[in-house]
Design an enzyme around this catalytic site. Structure first.
Site, mmCIF file in Angstrom:
data_model
loop_
_atom_site.group_PDB
_atom_site.id
_atom_site.type_symbol
_atom_site.label_atom_id
_atom_site.label_comp_id
_atom_site.label_asym_id
_atom_site.label_seq_id
_atom_site.Cartn_x
_atom_site.Cartn_y
_atom_site.Cartn_z
ATOM 1 N N CYS A 5 0.859 -1.140 0.117
ATOM 2 C CA CYS A 5 0.069 0.031 0.041
ATOM 3 C C CYS A 5 0.746 1.286 -0.058
ATOM 4 O O CYS A 5 0.471 2.268 -0.756
ATOM 5 C CB CYS A 5 -0.832 -0.031 1.212
ATOM 6 S SG CYS A 5 -2.348 -1.432 1.184
ATOM 7 N N ASP B 34 -13.569 -8.815 0.635
ATOM 8 C CA ASP B 34 -13.707 -7.574 0.318
ATOM 9 C C ASP B 34 -14.858 -6.769 0.723
ATOM 10 O O ASP B 34 -15.691 -7.101 0.001
ATOM 11 C CB ASP B 34 -13.073 -7.198 -0.997
ATOM 12 C CG ASP B 34 -12.398 -5.768 -1.440
ATOM 13 O OD1 ASP B 34 -13.060 -5.058 -0.693
ATOM 14 O OD2 ASP B 34 -11.713 -5.682 -2.282
ATOM 15 N N ARG C 103 -15.127 -3.265 0.496
ATOM 16 C CA ARG C 103 -15.195 -2.083 0.235
ATOM 17 C C ARG C 103 -16.486 -1.742 -0.940
ATOM 18 O O ARG C 103 -17.054 -2.538 -1.422
ATOM 19 C CB ARG C 103 -14.091 -1.789 -0.618
ATOM 20 C CG ARG C 103 -12.931 -1.647 0.431
ATOM 21 C CD ARG C 103 -11.486 -1.466 -0.603
ATOM 22 N NE ARG C 103 -10.869 -2.484 -1.044
ATOM 23 C CZ ARG C 103 -9.878 -2.689 -1.731
ATOM 24 N NH1 ARG C 103 -9.071 -1.594 -1.839
ATOM 25 N NH2 ARG C 103 -9.623 -3.903 -2.529
#
EC number: 3.5.4.25
Length: 386
Positions: free
Chosen positions: A258, A318, A320
């Site tokens: 990241c 995930d 998101r």
């Protein structure tokens, strides 16, 4: 301040419901009780809900008092957690474990059942085997609420009647939530994002940069747009969707890529000479929050990969959502983008909210010896295009 467009917000969830969900998230984190109602095919289900993670004996006792002597409390668990406790599960996503107070259930034992970091090979002593069944819509929404609170997705519930809701809400000062308001909260809240501050912030590799902060009407999570140079609005703009990562972005963790991705995107956009935007989204750990990401790291140290670790905690691989990014782009005046990413889900996520992705720009960085398995998992299991 930049002049931003202000088209009418389109959402089917009233603003008052968004605020109620936001308040309920805070209540759940404090170990308070909320009421949830769900309806499907004419059947109405109502439950009093308290989160398993901050559960206390006082909270469990109060839940029993609210529901009455004939109501059995149930701990609602993700299917993967139930299976790890040796319970035979069908294809239902969540299962309910039901027991009565007289069986010796304590707040501690319920919290232990909910926590996959505890090495429990079977039910803790003193907790009966219970009845395993699919959960109803209200219970499913209660799990969603725990996820919104960034708590372990496990709740303790007790059934109440629809007639009891108003009486309990007034007499016990409890919030009442509809399942559709909980399930639609993230996208509906994103639709209300508005710019609240802007400042010039020279960056190490992009001196001509500014940061614009967006906040939703319900007071929820703020997201940031980092605008580098002056990108033209009549052509696709180079952008990066970057989910916040405290460990990688701030303290230089080597477990992920990241930090290099964030700094690399800033440098790449500045080098292009045409400007661009980094949308810094408050969705740590693929949307499960920093505390749960650290729990996922602990599970990875036991042999789980990055996707299985999230699921072992009870989350999707995930969690998101991409409407916040699409909404910020719309208000900044950009409808077409060139997307710096290796993740095809980001392309489809943006396009599902009306943003045209004209090109995927690869955004790869070498492994460092600590994140090789992590990157391989993203390629093999999440379909990242390395």
């Amino acid at each position: 301040m930049t002049q931003l467009s202000a088209a009418p917000v389109q959402t089917n969830i009233p603003a008052t419901d968004l605020v109620t969900v936001s308040r309920a998230v805070a209540d759940l984190r404090r170990g308070e009780i909320v009421l949830v109602q769900g309806q499907v095919n004419g059947a109405v289900h109502c439950v009093a809900v308290i989160a398993a993670e901050p559960l206390s004996d006082h909270g469990l006792s109060r839940l029993g008092d609210i529901a009455g002597p004939d109501a059995n409390p149930a701990i609602i668990l993700p299917r993967v957690r139930a299976k790890s406790l040796g319970q035979a599960c069908k294809d239902d996503l969540f299962i309910a474990f039901v027991s009565a107070e007289k069986s010796g259930v304590t707040a501690q034992s319920l919290a232990e059942i909910a926590n996959p970091l505890l090495d429990l090979e079977a039910m803790p002593s003193g907790v009966p085997a219970g009845i395993w069944r699919p959960i109803n819509m209200a219970e499913n929404a209660a799990i969603r609420l725990a996820k919104l609170a960034r708590l372990l997705p496990a709740v303790v519930t007790a059934p109440v009647t629809p007639e009891q809701l108003e009486t309990l809400a007034r007499g016990q000062n409890l919030l009442v939530l509809q399942s559709e308001s909980i399930n639609g909260y993230e996208n509906a809240s994103a639709a209300t994002l508005r710019p609240v501050s802007e400042a010039r912030v020279p960056l190490e590799n992009a001196e001509n940069a500014k940061v614009i902060a967006f906040r939703p009407d319900d007071g929820g999570q703020e997201h940031l747009a980092i605008v580098i140079d002056e990108p033209a609005k009549d052509q696709p703009v180079l952008i990066r969707l970057h989910s916040e990562c405290f460990t990688g972005d701030l303290i230089g963790s080597l477990r992920c890529d990241c930090g290099p991705q964030l700094r690399g995107a800033i440098a790449e956009i500045a080098k292009s000479g045409k400007g661009g935007i980094i949308l810094y989204l408050r969705q740590e750990g693929r949307g499960i929050g920093l505390v749960n990401k650290l729990r996922a790291y602990a599970l990875q140290d036991r042999g789980f990969d990055t996707l299985d670790a999230n699921e072992e905690l009870g989350f999707d691989a995930d969690e998101r959502v991409y409407r916040p990014a699409a909404e910020m782009l719309r208000q900044l005046g950009f409808g077409k983008v060139r997307l710096l990413t290796n993740n095809p889900e980001k392309l489809s996520g943006l396009e599902s909210w009306g943003v045209t992705v004209s090109e995927r720009v690869p955004h790869k960085f070498p492994s460092n010896g600590h994140n090789a398995f992590y990157l391989q998992t993203k390629k093999d299991r999440a379909g990242h295009l390395f």
